[in-house]
Design a protein around this motif. Structure first.
Motif, PDB file in Angstrom:
ATOM      1  N   VAL A 398      39.538 -12.379 -21.119  1.00 27.51           N
ATOM      2  CA  VAL A 398      40.196 -11.235 -20.512  1.00 27.51           C
ATOM      3  C   VAL A 398      39.554  -9.999 -20.420  1.00 27.51           C
ATOM      4  O   VAL A 398      39.699  -8.581 -21.399  1.00 27.51           O
ATOM      5  CB  VAL A 398      41.987 -11.340 -20.481  1.00 27.51           C
ATOM      6  N   GLU A 399      39.959  -9.353 -19.459  1.00 31.68           N
ATOM      7  CA  GLU A 399      39.442  -7.975 -19.123  1.00 31.68           C
ATOM      8  C   GLU A 399      40.327  -6.878 -19.405  1.00 31.68           C
ATOM      9  O   GLU A 399      41.197  -7.202 -17.883  1.00 31.68           O
ATOM     10  CB  GLU A 399      38.837  -7.543 -18.076  1.00 31.68           C
ATOM     11  N   ALA A 400      40.880  -6.154 -19.868  1.00 31.22           N
ATOM     12  CA  ALA A 400      42.172  -5.593 -20.355  1.00 31.22           C
ATOM     13  C   ALA A 400      42.597  -4.544 -21.253  1.00 31.22           C
ATOM     14  O   ALA A 400      41.257  -4.302 -22.861  1.00 31.22           O
ATOM     15  CB  ALA A 400      43.278  -6.445 -20.632  1.00 31.22           C
ATOM     16  N   GLY A 401      42.733  -3.751 -20.746  1.00 29.32           N
ATOM     17  CA  GLY A 401      43.308  -2.757 -22.286  1.00 29.32           C
ATOM     18  C   GLY A 401      43.581  -2.835 -23.388  1.00 29.32           C
ATOM     19  O   GLY A 401      44.422  -3.915 -22.987  1.00 29.32           O
ATOM     20  N   ALA A 402      42.774  -2.219 -24.267  1.00 29.32           N
ATOM     21  CA  ALA A 402      44.308  -2.477 -25.575  1.00 29.32           C
ATOM     22  C   ALA A 402      45.394  -2.689 -26.047  1.00 29.32           C
ATOM     23  O   ALA A 402      46.516  -3.467 -26.095  1.00 29.32           O
ATOM     24  CB  ALA A 402      43.192  -1.682 -27.038  1.00 29.32           C
ATOM     25  N   ASP A 403      46.113  -2.016 -24.854  1.00 33.61           N
ATOM     26  CA  ASP A 403      47.570  -1.483 -24.692  1.00 33.61           C
ATOM     27  C   ASP A 403      47.960  -2.689 -24.006  1.00 33.61           C
ATOM     28  O   ASP A 403      49.129  -2.340 -24.111  1.00 33.61           O
ATOM     29  CB  ASP A 403      48.179  -0.418 -24.737  1.00 33.61           C
ATOM     30  N   GLU A 404      47.436  -2.557 -23.209  1.00 39.08           N
ATOM     31  CA  GLU A 404      47.912  -3.606 -22.000  1.00 39.08           C
ATOM     32  C   GLU A 404      47.898  -5.513 -22.379  1.00 39.08           C
ATOM     33  O   GLU A 404      48.069  -5.912 -21.745  1.00 39.08           O
ATOM     34  CB  GLU A 404      47.085  -3.036 -20.370  1.00 39.08           C
ATOM     35  N   PHE A 405      47.002  -5.575 -23.163  1.00 43.54           N
ATOM     36  CA  PHE A 405      46.820  -7.218 -24.194  1.00 43.54           C
ATOM     37  C   PHE A 405      47.845  -7.951 -23.970  1.00 43.54           C
ATOM     38  O   PHE A 405      48.145  -6.912 -25.357  1.00 43.54           O
ATOM     39  CB  PHE A 405      45.519  -7.328 -23.535  1.00 43.54           C
ATOM     40  N   ASP A 406      47.970  -8.334 -23.710  1.00 38.30           N
ATOM     41  CA  ASP A 406      49.325  -9.489 -24.428  1.00 38.30           C
ATOM     42  C   ASP A 406      49.322 -11.016 -24.441  1.00 38.30           C
ATOM     43  O   ASP A 406      49.502 -11.152 -22.900  1.00 38.30           O
ATOM     44  CB  ASP A 406      50.779  -8.934 -24.136  1.00 38.30           C
TER      45      ASP A 406
END
Length: 451
Positions: A398-406
């Protein structure tokens, strides 16, 4: 229809279109009459160097229109031409040249002889490409030149290209989409192709658009999404845009549609060229076959996609020898799965990428379509990988920001929309998915190295 690009250019001059722009790069532009003169002069030089009917030539295409002149000259001499991407590594390029059985390499002003040029011996003019290699080593596909030119012309007519169009092509010219749906289609239609100097940020793209006023954008979902979040759709005088390479998500199509453009989804492959076009891009379908194209696929349930085009019998080149890819009736198995109905063709994934989970076949395309709708997911790729016990698992990168990834939240949301067997066992965050120069995800790298 004309048999060579030199014939095409001469036809436009005789029809009074010689003063129309044909190609624009970062250094200069040429009209159709000027391009005809440059191609004719270059053809005379290449003929004196030993290039002629059936001679196998590797031609490196760059972001400069000079390389288009080289390509047009070599093909107009009825050579068999393998198009090479400028960004290809030395080992990849050498492997492609060896598989093609190339005798000469044309790279700008440098003409390198790899082995003695043999008599054509019945070898016909050919157009060859090295596939993008998303799941392994690139394959060299060769097919008849005349059929290739006819196929590109069919694409141009269906898209409605004409002499008033300027087409901005974002993929590298050494990619089949850019050279066939771009250069060949543009030149047969008498339009103009704008060749950018490599990848452009939205800000740089907007400046280029304001300067040259292109009417048609040919790109891939990644770029359409990126530029769509900038001001590019409302810059210039766009009329329509075309997406190819992978399925176009609705969110990527929406900004362009809101700016008043017709958004096309396009399906093609290295074996046959351009296959379908859909003027309702972003809806999940790739549209109806182009004129002359025949397609077979599943009826109701996904099945193997097969295609054929008159005058094209592609072969895979291995060690200089041709391995036929078409059956006796001209049908080529594309490796894709899909459904064909009254609304056209709907692709459901690659047959070689289906994930077998306990006898259940999981389509990465289906899982990815769900994951892309979830919060924080910029993009994703789903592959099958062995788990600790050796059994296959569904992995999602998943391409995602570290603070958005859950990962836990994504798994819960996915379970609400997918059967349990289709929910990824592993969610792995990445800053960016590995991609080819044309924007396709290189799934083979994710399968080989996901740790």
């Amino acid at each position: 229809m004309a048999d060579t690009l030199l014939d095409v250019l001469a036809g436009h001059r005789r029809a009074g279109r010689g003063d129309r722009p044909a190609l624009i790069d970062r250094r200069r532009s040429v009209t159709y009459a000027e391009l005809e003169g440059e191609v004719g002069a270059r053809a005379r030089e290449l003929r004196a160097a030993g290039i002629g009917p059936g001679v196998r030539v590797g031609a490196v295409l760059t972001t400069l229109l000079d390389s288009v002149v080289d390509f047009a000259a070599a093909t107009s001499l009825h050579a068999a031409v393998l198009v090479l991407q400028e960004a290809a590594g030395a080992a990849e390029r050498s492997a492609a040249l060896a598989d093609f059985g190339a005798e000469l390499v044309l790279d700008g002003e440098v003409l390198t002889r790899l082995r003695p040029t043999t008599a054509a011996g019945g070898r016909d003019p050919a157009f060859a490409m090295a596939s993008s290699g998303t799941s392994g080593r690139p394959k060299v596909i060769s097919r008849e030149w005349a059929g290739t030119l006819h196929n590109s012309a069919a694409f141009a007519r269906t898209l409605g290209l004409d002499a008033d169009d300027t087409v901005l092509t974002t993929s590298p010219l050494g990619h089949s989409y850019a050279i066939e749906a771009g250069t060949l289609a543009v030149l047969t239609a008498g339009a103009c192709q704008l060749i950018p100097a490599g990848p452009l940020t939205p800000a740089r793209a907007a400046l280029l658009v304001e300067r040259h006023r292109p009417t048609v954008l040919q790109s891939v979902p990644l770029i359409l999404d990126w530029w769509g979040r900038g001001d590019v759709p409302r810059a210039g005088t766009w009329k329509r845009c075309v997406s190819a390479g992978e399925g176009l998500p609705e969110r990527a199509a929406e900004p362009w549609r809101e700016a008043g453009l017709t958004v096309y989804d396009h399906y093609g492959n290295s074996e046959l060229g351009q296959l379908t076009l859909n003027a309702a891009g972003g809806n999940g379908g790739v549209g109806h076959p182009l004129p002359g194209v025949r397609i077979k696929a599943g009826n109701g349930e996904p099945g193997p996609v097969e295609a054929a085009f008159p005058g094209l019998s592609p072969v895979r080149m291995e060690g200089g020898h041709a391995v036929p890819l078409a059956d006796a009736d001209g049908w080529v198995t594309t490796g894709d799965l899909g459904v064909l109905d009254d609304d056209g063709l709907w692709l459901t994934g690659r047959s070689d990428l289906l994930i077998n989970i306990g006898g259940n076949k999981v389509s990465p395309v289906e899982v990815e379509a769900v994951l892309r709708t979830l919060p924080g997911v910029r993009d994703c790729a789903v592959v099958g990988r062995p788990g600790p016990s050796g059994d296959n698992q569904v992995w999602a990168f998943v391409e995602a920001g570290a603070d958005e990834f859950d990962a836990a939240a994504l798994r819960r949301r996915a379970r609400e929309q997918l059967m349990t067997v289709k929910v990824p066992t592993v969610f792995r965050r990445v800053d960016a998915l590995p991609r080819t120069g044309s924007g396709k995800i290189r799934r083979g790298l994710l399968i080989e190295d996901g740790d």
